[in-house]
Design a protein around this motif. Structure first.
Motif, PDB file in Angstrom:
ATOM      1  N   GLY A 159     -27.513  13.475 -58.494  1.00  0.00           N
ATOM      2  CA  GLY A 159     -28.263  14.595 -57.932  1.00  0.00           C
ATOM      3  C   GLY A 159     -28.487  14.549 -56.439  1.00  0.00           C
ATOM      4  N   LEU A 160     -27.717  13.754 -55.712  1.00  0.00           N
ATOM      5  CA  LEU A 160     -27.868  13.677 -54.258  1.00  0.00           C
ATOM      6  C   LEU A 160     -27.063  14.779 -53.583  1.00  0.00           C
ATOM      7  CD1 LEU A 160     -27.419   9.828 -53.868  1.00  0.00           C
ATOM      8  CD2 LEU A 160     -29.555  11.096 -53.631  1.00  0.00           C
ATOM      9  N   PRO A 161     -27.496  15.232 -52.409  1.00  0.00           N
ATOM     10  CA  PRO A 161     -26.687  16.214 -51.687  1.00  0.00           C
ATOM     11  C   PRO A 161     -25.413  15.552 -51.161  1.00  0.00           C
ATOM     12  CG  PRO A 161     -28.566  15.532 -50.359  1.00  0.00           C
ATOM     13  CD  PRO A 161     -28.729  14.897 -51.707  1.00  0.00           C
ATOM     14  N   PRO A 162     -24.266  16.236 -51.228  1.00  0.00           N
ATOM     15  CA  PRO A 162     -23.036  15.649 -50.680  1.00  0.00           C
ATOM     16  C   PRO A 162     -23.190  15.405 -49.182  1.00  0.00           C
ATOM     17  CG  PRO A 162     -22.561  17.637 -51.942  1.00  0.00           C
ATOM     18  CD  PRO A 162     -24.049  17.552 -51.801  1.00  0.00           C
ATOM     19  N   GLY A 163     -22.497  14.416 -48.693  1.00  0.00           N
ATOM     20  CA  GLY A 163     -22.547  14.102 -47.263  1.00  0.00           C
ATOM     21  C   GLY A 163     -22.656  12.613 -47.041  1.00  0.00           C
ATOM     22  N   TRP A 164     -23.530  12.227 -46.142  1.00  0.00           N
ATOM     23  CA  TRP A 164     -23.675  10.829 -45.743  1.00  0.00           C
ATOM     24  C   TRP A 164     -24.536  10.053 -46.727  1.00  0.00           C
ATOM     25  CZ3 TRP A 164     -20.552   9.106 -42.129  1.00  0.00           C
ATOM     26  CH2 TRP A 164     -19.998  10.037 -41.236  1.00  0.00           C
ATOM     27  N   VAL A 165     -24.129   8.791 -47.010  1.00  0.00           N
ATOM     28  CA  VAL A 165     -24.875   7.934 -47.930  1.00  0.00           C
ATOM     29  C   VAL A 165     -24.765   6.483 -47.471  1.00  0.00           C
ATOM     30  CG1 VAL A 165     -22.952   7.619 -49.550  1.00  0.00           C
ATOM     31  CG2 VAL A 165     -25.298   7.407 -50.372  1.00  0.00           C
ATOM     32  N   SER A 166     -25.832   5.735 -47.671  1.00  0.00           N
ATOM     33  CA  SER A 166     -25.872   4.299 -47.408  1.00  0.00           C
ATOM     34  C   SER A 166     -26.693   3.663 -48.521  1.00  0.00           C
ATOM     35  CB  SER A 166     -26.521   4.006 -46.050  1.00  0.00           C
ATOM     36  OG  SER A 166     -26.659   2.618 -45.841  1.00  0.00           O
ATOM     37  N   VAL A 167     -26.377   2.407 -48.855  1.00  0.00           N
ATOM     38  CA  VAL A 167     -27.076   1.698 -49.925  1.00  0.00           C
ATOM     39  C   VAL A 167     -27.718   0.445 -49.343  1.00  0.00           C
ATOM     40  CG1 VAL A 167     -26.766   0.468 -52.106  1.00  0.00           C
ATOM     41  CG2 VAL A 167     -25.543   2.600 -51.691  1.00  0.00           C
ATOM     42  N   VAL A 168     -28.975   0.186 -49.724  1.00  0.00           N
ATOM     43  CA  VAL A 168     -29.712  -0.992 -49.270  1.00  0.00           C
ATOM     44  C   VAL A 168     -30.158  -1.786 -50.493  1.00  0.00           C
ATOM     45  CG1 VAL A 168     -31.642  -1.861 -47.902  1.00  0.00           C
ATOM     46  CG2 VAL A 168     -30.586   0.328 -47.298  1.00  0.00           C
ATOM     47  N   CYS A 169     -29.869  -3.086 -50.506  1.00  0.00           N
ATOM     48  CA  CYS A 169     -30.338  -3.968 -51.568  1.00  0.00           C
ATOM     49  C   CYS A 169     -31.540  -4.749 -51.043  1.00  0.00           C
ATOM     50  CB  CYS A 169     -29.226  -4.926 -52.008  1.00  0.00           C
ATOM     51  SG  CYS A 169     -29.747  -6.047 -53.324  1.00  0.00           S
ATOM     52  N   HIS A 170     -32.683  -4.538 -51.672  1.00  0.00           N
ATOM     53  CA  HIS A 170     -33.925  -5.224 -51.297  1.00  0.00           C
ATOM     54  C   HIS A 170     -34.158  -6.373 -52.274  1.00  0.00           C
ATOM     55  CE1 HIS A 170     -35.155  -2.014 -48.504  1.00  0.00           C
ATOM     56  NE2 HIS A 170     -34.634  -1.196 -49.402  1.00  0.00           N
ATOM     57  N   ARG A 171     -34.277  -7.606 -51.719  1.00  0.00           N
ATOM     58  CA  ARG A 171     -34.541  -8.792 -52.539  1.00  0.00           C
ATOM     59  C   ARG A 171     -35.814  -9.446 -52.037  1.00  0.00           C
ATOM     60  NH1 ARG A 171     -29.293 -11.981 -51.098  1.00  0.00           N
ATOM     61  NH2 ARG A 171     -29.913 -11.150 -49.097  1.00  0.00           N
ATOM     62  N   PRO A 172     -36.726  -9.804 -52.938  1.00  0.00           N
ATOM     63  CA  PRO A 172     -37.988 -10.421 -52.507  1.00  0.00           C
ATOM     64  C   PRO A 172     -37.738 -11.702 -51.704  1.00  0.00           C
ATOM     65  CG  PRO A 172     -38.065  -9.872 -54.845  1.00  0.00           C
ATOM     66  CD  PRO A 172     -36.659  -9.654 -54.386  1.00  0.00           C
ATOM     67  N   GLY A 173     -38.427 -11.803 -50.577  1.00  0.00           N
ATOM     68  CA  GLY A 173     -38.347 -13.011 -49.764  1.00  0.00           C
ATOM     69  C   GLY A 173     -37.073 -13.153 -48.940  1.00  0.00           C
ATOM     70  N   ARG A 174     -36.204 -12.165 -48.951  1.00  0.00           N
ATOM     71  CA  ARG A 174     -34.940 -12.222 -48.211  1.00  0.00           C
ATOM     72  C   ARG A 174     -34.750 -10.910 -47.466  1.00  0.00           C
ATOM     73  NH1 ARG A 174     -30.391 -15.039 -51.455  1.00  0.00           N
ATOM     74  NH2 ARG A 174     -29.778 -15.452 -49.315  1.00  0.00           N
ATOM     75  N   PRO A 175     -34.007 -10.930 -46.377  1.00  0.00           N
ATOM     76  CA  PRO A 175     -33.793  -9.669 -45.646  1.00  0.00           C
ATOM     77  C   PRO A 175     -32.942  -8.701 -46.469  1.00  0.00           C
ATOM     78  CG  PRO A 175     -32.499 -11.447 -44.668  1.00  0.00           C
ATOM     79  CD  PRO A 175     -33.368 -12.066 -45.716  1.00  0.00           C
ATOM     80  N   PRO A 176     -33.180  -7.398 -46.293  1.00  0.00           N
ATOM     81  CA  PRO A 176     -32.374  -6.421 -47.029  1.00  0.00           C
ATOM     82  C   PRO A 176     -30.924  -6.437 -46.548  1.00  0.00           C
ATOM     83  CG  PRO A 176     -33.841  -5.322 -45.482  1.00  0.00           C
ATOM     84  CD  PRO A 176     -34.182  -6.770 -45.443  1.00  0.00           C
ATOM     85  N   VAL A 177     -30.008  -6.134 -47.447  1.00  0.00           N
ATOM     86  CA  VAL A 177     -28.585  -6.029 -47.122  1.00  0.00           C
ATOM     87  C   VAL A 177     -28.212  -4.560 -47.268  1.00  0.00           C
ATOM     88  CG1 VAL A 177     -26.249  -6.693 -47.808  1.00  0.00           C
ATOM     89  CG2 VAL A 177     -28.111  -8.367 -47.910  1.00  0.00           C
ATOM     90  N   PHE A 178     -27.591  -3.988 -46.231  1.00  0.00           N
ATOM     91  CA  PHE A 178     -27.270  -2.567 -46.268  1.00  0.00           C
ATOM     92  C   PHE A 178     -25.801  -2.313 -45.959  1.00  0.00           C
ATOM     93  CE2 PHE A 178     -28.596  -3.534 -41.970  1.00  0.00           C
ATOM     94  CZ  PHE A 178     -27.693  -2.852 -41.166  1.00  0.00           C
ATOM     95  N   THR A 179     -25.283  -1.224 -46.543  1.00  0.00           N
ATOM     96  CA  THR A 179     -23.910  -0.807 -46.260  1.00  0.00           C
ATOM     97  C   THR A 179     -23.907   0.122 -45.056  1.00  0.00           C
ATOM     98  OG1 THR A 179     -23.966   1.204 -47.614  1.00  0.00           O
ATOM     99  CG2 THR A 179     -23.361  -0.871 -48.729  1.00  0.00           C
ATOM    100  N   ARG A 180     -22.764   0.273 -44.470  1.00  0.00           N
ATOM    101  CA  ARG A 180     -22.637   1.269 -43.408  1.00  0.00           C
ATOM    102  C   ARG A 180     -22.713   2.649 -44.047  1.00  0.00           C
ATOM    103  NH1 ARG A 180     -16.663   0.319 -41.182  1.00  0.00           N
ATOM    104  NH2 ARG A 180     -17.755  -1.448 -40.378  1.00  0.00           N
TER     105      ARG A 180
END
Length: 186
Positions: A159-180
């Motif tokens: 259900g997201l609008p088409p266009g730009w998308v990025s994904v972020v993985c949030h892990r407790p106690g660690r920095p988030p990892v994100f895609t371009r």
């Protein structure tokens, strides 16, 4: 960096005061898309599945499916890879699925994007599975949706609008990892 510093830098760079409101609004919007303290996950090449289109006799090389433009952190920069391989569209999809892989900080993030019924769908897997308290955030410039990962690291957002998308993985106690940022087009 604080928002006030960004606006001041725009004023100095423009050589005029005040900066037009449209420019200031666009700068604020882009500023809010960043992930402070996050680790950027770089793209990883994926080989095309075996078949007639990817065989050495066909003259095509294996690579990442096209249809998404990889950006170096911001919408607008092109970076689509090999266009010789396109997966077949499923019966209920407007566009074929596009698979991308990213890696950083010991994580691999696999993404599959498609357009169905005029809306974007994002499904994927984080491996190794980051644990029970980890969550995934699928972001567009206009909306973000957070999901809890399954025990095997799978997630899906529809259900997201088409266009730009990025994904972020949030892990407790660690920095988030994100895609371009990726541009998903019908």
């Amino acid at each position: 960096m604080r928002e006030e510093y960004l606006i001041a830098a725009l004023r100095m760079g423009a050589g005029a005061d005040p900066v037009p409101e449209g420019v200031s609004a666009a700068a604020r919007a882009v500023f809010h898309l960043r992930v402070p303290g996050g680790v950027p996950a770089g793209p990883v090449d994926l080989a095309a599945p075996p078949g007639a289109r990817s065989s050495p006799a066909s003259g095509t090389s294996s690579g990442i499916s096209s249809g998404t433009d990889a950006a170096a952190g911001e919408p607008g920069a092109a970076g689509a890879r090999d266009e010789s391989w396109r997966p077949a569209a499923a019966d209920d999809r407007d566009t074929p699925a596009h698979v991308r892989r990213f890696s950083a900080a010991g994580l691999v993030i696999d993404l599959e994007t498609t357009i169905a019924g005029g809306r974007m769908e994002v499904a994927g897997q984080v491996s190794p599975a980051p644990g029970p308290d980890a969550r995934i955030e699928v972001r567009t410039p206009h909306v973000g949706k957070v999901r809890v990962l399954s025990e095997t690291g799978h997630f899906a957002v529809t259900g997201l609008p088409p266009g730009w998308v990025s994904v972020v993985c949030h892990r407790p106690g660690r920095p988030p990892v994100f895609t371009r940022w990726l541009r998903v087009r019908p």
